[in-house]
Write a protein that holds these residues in place. Structure first.
Motif, PDB file in Angstrom:
ATOM      1  N   VAL A   1      16.157  51.679  53.620  1.00  0.00           N
ATOM      2  CA  VAL A   1      16.882  50.495  53.151  1.00  0.00           C
ATOM      3  C   VAL A   1      16.524  50.203  51.698  1.00  0.00           C
ATOM      4  N   PHE A   2      15.259  50.355  51.360  1.00  0.00           N
ATOM      5  CA  PHE A   2      14.830  50.108  49.980  1.00  0.00           C
ATOM      6  C   PHE A   2      15.542  51.044  49.002  1.00  0.00           C
ATOM      7  N   LYS A   3      15.768  52.273  49.425  1.00  0.00           N
ATOM      8  CA  LYS A   3      16.395  53.256  48.538  1.00  0.00           C
ATOM      9  C   LYS A   3      17.919  53.156  48.522  1.00  0.00           C
ATOM     10  N   LYS A   4      18.513  52.843  49.693  1.00  0.00           N
ATOM     11  CA  LYS A   4      19.967  52.959  49.793  1.00  0.00           C
ATOM     12  C   LYS A   4      20.677  51.715  50.330  1.00  0.00           C
ATOM     13  N   GLY A   5      19.921  50.680  50.680  1.00  0.00           N
ATOM     14  CA  GLY A   5      20.547  49.466  51.193  1.00  0.00           C
ATOM     15  C   GLY A   5      20.684  49.475  52.705  1.00  0.00           C
ATOM     16  N   LEU A   6      21.058  48.330  53.259  1.00  0.00           N
ATOM     17  CA  LEU A   6      21.181  48.184  54.713  1.00  0.00           C
ATOM     18  C   LEU A   6      22.250  49.098  55.298  1.00  0.00           C
TER      19      LEU A   6
ATOM     20  N   ILE B   1      22.921  44.095  60.310  1.00  0.00           N
ATOM     21  CA  ILE B   1      21.823  43.159  60.147  1.00  0.00           C
ATOM     22  C   ILE B   1      22.285  41.964  59.321  1.00  0.00           C
ATOM     23  N   ALA B   2      22.135  40.763  59.864  1.00  0.00           N
ATOM     24  CA  ALA B   2      22.437  39.562  59.080  1.00  0.00           C
ATOM     25  C   ALA B   2      21.449  39.471  57.921  1.00  0.00           C
ATOM     26  N   TYR B   3      21.942  39.055  56.767  1.00  0.00           N
ATOM     27  CA  TYR B   3      21.065  38.992  55.597  1.00  0.00           C
ATOM     28  C   TYR B   3      21.525  37.876  54.677  1.00  0.00           C
ATOM     29  N   ASP B   4      20.601  36.975  54.342  1.00  0.00           N
ATOM     30  CA  ASP B   4      20.884  35.882  53.424  1.00  0.00           C
ATOM     31  C   ASP B   4      20.030  36.070  52.174  1.00  0.00           C
TER      32      ASP B   4
ATOM     33  N   ALA C   1      14.076  41.059  60.834  1.00  0.00           N
ATOM     34  CA  ALA C   1      15.113  41.054  61.863  1.00  0.00           C
ATOM     35  C   ALA C   1      14.688  41.857  63.084  1.00  0.00           C
ATOM     36  N   THR C   2      14.053  43.009  62.850  1.00  0.00           N
ATOM     37  CA  THR C   2      13.631  43.862  63.968  1.00  0.00           C
ATOM     38  C   THR C   2      12.510  43.212  64.768  1.00  0.00           C
ATOM     39  N   MET C   3      11.550  42.591  64.076  1.00  0.00           N
ATOM     40  CA  MET C   3      10.478  41.914  64.815  1.00  0.00           C
ATOM     41  C   MET C   3      11.033  40.768  65.649  1.00  0.00           C
ATOM     42  N   ALA C   4      11.953  39.999  65.082  1.00  0.00           N
ATOM     43  CA  ALA C   4      12.571  38.908  65.839  1.00  0.00           C
ATOM     44  C   ALA C   4      13.330  39.450  67.050  1.00  0.00           C
ATOM     45  N   TYR C   5      14.028  40.553  66.852  1.00  0.00           N
ATOM     46  CA  TYR C   5      14.806  41.151  67.943  1.00  0.00           C
ATOM     47  C   TYR C   5      13.910  41.564  69.111  1.00  0.00           C
ATOM     48  N   PHE C   6      12.809  42.242  68.812  1.00  0.00           N
ATOM     49  CA  PHE C   6      11.945  42.710  69.894  1.00  0.00           C
ATOM     50  C   PHE C   6      11.144  41.573  70.522  1.00  0.00           C
ATOM     51  N   ILE C   7      10.887  40.529  69.765  1.00  0.00           N
ATOM     52  CA  ILE C   7      10.270  39.346  70.380  1.00  0.00           C
ATOM     53  C   ILE C   7      11.208  38.767  71.431  1.00  0.00           C
ATOM     54  N   GLN C   8      12.449  38.526  71.036  1.00  0.00           N
ATOM     55  CA  GLN C   8      13.400  37.903  71.967  1.00  0.00           C
ATOM     56  C   GLN C   8      13.758  38.832  73.120  1.00  0.00           C
ATOM     57  N   LYS C   9      13.827  40.103  72.852  1.00  0.00           N
ATOM     58  CA  LYS C   9      14.153  41.062  73.908  1.00  0.00           C
ATOM     59  C   LYS C   9      13.083  41.096  74.991  1.00  0.00           C
ATOM     60  N   ASN C  10      11.829  40.842  74.609  1.00  0.00           N
ATOM     61  CA  ASN C  10      10.714  40.969  75.546  1.00  0.00           C
ATOM     62  C   ASN C  10      10.135  39.637  76.017  1.00  0.00           C
ATOM     63  N   GLN C  11      10.791  38.553  75.689  1.00  0.00           N
ATOM     64  CA  GLN C  11      10.347  37.261  76.203  1.00  0.00           C
ATOM     65  C   GLN C  11      10.540  37.208  77.719  1.00  0.00           C
ATOM     66  N   LYS C  12       9.602  36.532  78.382  1.00  0.00           N
ATOM     67  CA  LYS C  12       9.684  36.361  79.826  1.00  0.00           C
ATOM     68  C   LYS C  12       9.773  34.881  80.155  1.00  0.00           C
ATOM     69  N   PRO C  13      10.483  34.528  81.230  1.00  0.00           N
ATOM     70  CA  PRO C  13      10.569  33.114  81.618  1.00  0.00           C
ATOM     71  C   PRO C  13       9.182  32.510  81.844  1.00  0.00           C
ATOM     72  N   GLU C  14       9.018  31.286  81.430  1.00  0.00           N
ATOM     73  CA  GLU C  14       7.769  30.537  81.632  1.00  0.00           C
ATOM     74  C   GLU C  14       6.564  31.189  80.964  1.00  0.00           C
ATOM     75  N   SER C  15       6.812  31.935  79.888  1.00  0.00           N
ATOM     76  CA  SER C  15       5.704  32.582  79.180  1.00  0.00           C
ATOM     77  C   SER C  15       5.733  32.206  77.705  1.00  0.00           C
ATOM     78  N   VAL C  16       4.621  32.492  77.037  1.00  0.00           N
ATOM     79  CA  VAL C  16       4.536  32.316  75.588  1.00  0.00           C
ATOM     80  C   VAL C  16       4.381  33.695  74.958  1.00  0.00           C
ATOM     81  N   PHE C  17       5.238  33.998  73.998  1.00  0.00           N
ATOM     82  CA  PHE C  17       5.121  35.242  73.250  1.00  0.00           C
ATOM     83  C   PHE C  17       4.318  34.928  71.994  1.00  0.00           C
ATOM     84  N   ILE C  18       3.123  35.502  71.891  1.00  0.00           N
ATOM     85  CA  ILE C  18       2.307  35.304  70.695  1.00  0.00           C
ATOM     86  C   ILE C  18       2.379  36.553  69.836  1.00  0.00           C
TER      87      ILE C  18
END
Length: 284
Positions: free
Chosen positions: A147-152, A171-174, A204-221
């Motif tokens: 991405v650094f060399k050629k963009g998203l 990938i959303a990007y602001d 974006a990728t870290m946020a994606y994998f956090i949300q993908k692996n969240q479990k009900p009634e749990s805390v993702f640290i």
């Protein structure tokens, strides 16, 4: 008079002893008011995601990450995740957690950071011992380099298997987020417009994998460089974009010569700001 002295003298000595204590860190809330560990723990208990921003070489931060994880794990179900292990090494991480490979093999098979054994192994071993899920959340570094060399747009050329290791495209990007703007300013423009985009694919990728692996009634640290969640941007921005109702607390790390008062520039950097004495030992 004697009664007054009997009350005053113990208070005097307690005050003197407190003044002589040498503390390596102090917690503050976003408004610069002193906070304590108990308050941070209670806030973490009520959250769905805790973004623990760190300085990668700071021994006190790594100690506090482990302590918060252990204490939180006694009160809530927890899922752990970290920037420091890349998504395409999840298989090797899982093998280590299940005891199928030892640390030497894990070191060989995965692209672990040089300070893994001192700083992140205790967290991974906590997950192993207590049978907690640990998620490798970061984008493989070769894709951030792309991405650094050629963009998203360059990510579109990845194979279907490779796309499993990044956030869904496009990938959303602001570009106007202050953190990304500041990144270009700090580099004097030498990194070009793609420099913050390479940061964004990580966020974006870290946020994606956090949300993908969240479990009900749990805390993702989640453990990440503090710049990935400072000022409620980066990972936080992507988490909220995908789920505005998500209950997230952020912890930022800063160093100061005087830890008794938060410097004004750090106000509102996170829900909790961890101020570490600048003389604290570095791990590398």
């Amino acid at each position: 008079m004697k009664k007054i002295l009997s009350l005053f003298i113990p208070l005097f000595f307690v005050t003197i002893l407190q003044a002589q204590d040498k503390m390596p860190y102090q917690l503050f809330d976003k408004k610069g008011k002193k906070a304590n560990y108990g308050k941070l723990l209670k806030a973490a208990e009520k959250a769905e995601v805790v973004l623990f921003g760190e300085h990668h070489d700071n021994s006190v931060v790594h100690w506090l990450q482990l302590e918060l994880t252990k204490d939180l794990g006694e009160k809530r179900e927890v899922v752990l995740g970290a920037e420091m292990i890349e998504a395409d090494n999840q298989k090797q991480l899982d093998q280590y957690l299940r005891g199928e490979i030892d640390q030497k093999a894990f070191d060989t098979l995965a692209r672990l950071w040089n300070n893994h054994k001192t700083d992140y192994k205790p967290l991974v071993d906590y997950a192993k011992e207590h049978r907690k899920h640990f998620v490798a959340t970061n984008v493989p570094r070769r894709y951030a380099s792309m991405v650094f060399k050629k963009g998203l747009e360059a990510l579109e050329a990845l194979t279907p298997e490779e796309k499993n290791w990044i956030a869904p495209l496009p990938i959303a990007y602001d570009a106007q987020l202050p953190g990304y703007v500041k990144m270009i300013e700090m580099m004097g423009g030498h990194g070009g417009d793609n420099l913050p985009k390479a940061q964004a694919i990580k966020d974006a990728t870290m946020a994606y994998f956090i949300q993908k692996n969240q479990k009900p009634e749990s805390v993702f640290i989640h453990y990440n460089g503090t710049y990935h969640s400072d000022n409620f941007e980066g990972i936080y921005w992507y988490l909220k974009r995908n789920n505005p109702e998500s209950k997230i607390i952020t912890i930022a790390t800063v160093t100061q010569k005087n830890i008794s008062q938060l410097e004004a520039e750090h106000y509102n950097k996170a829900d909790y700001i961890l101020v570490v004495d600048e003389d604290v030992t570095k791990t590398y």
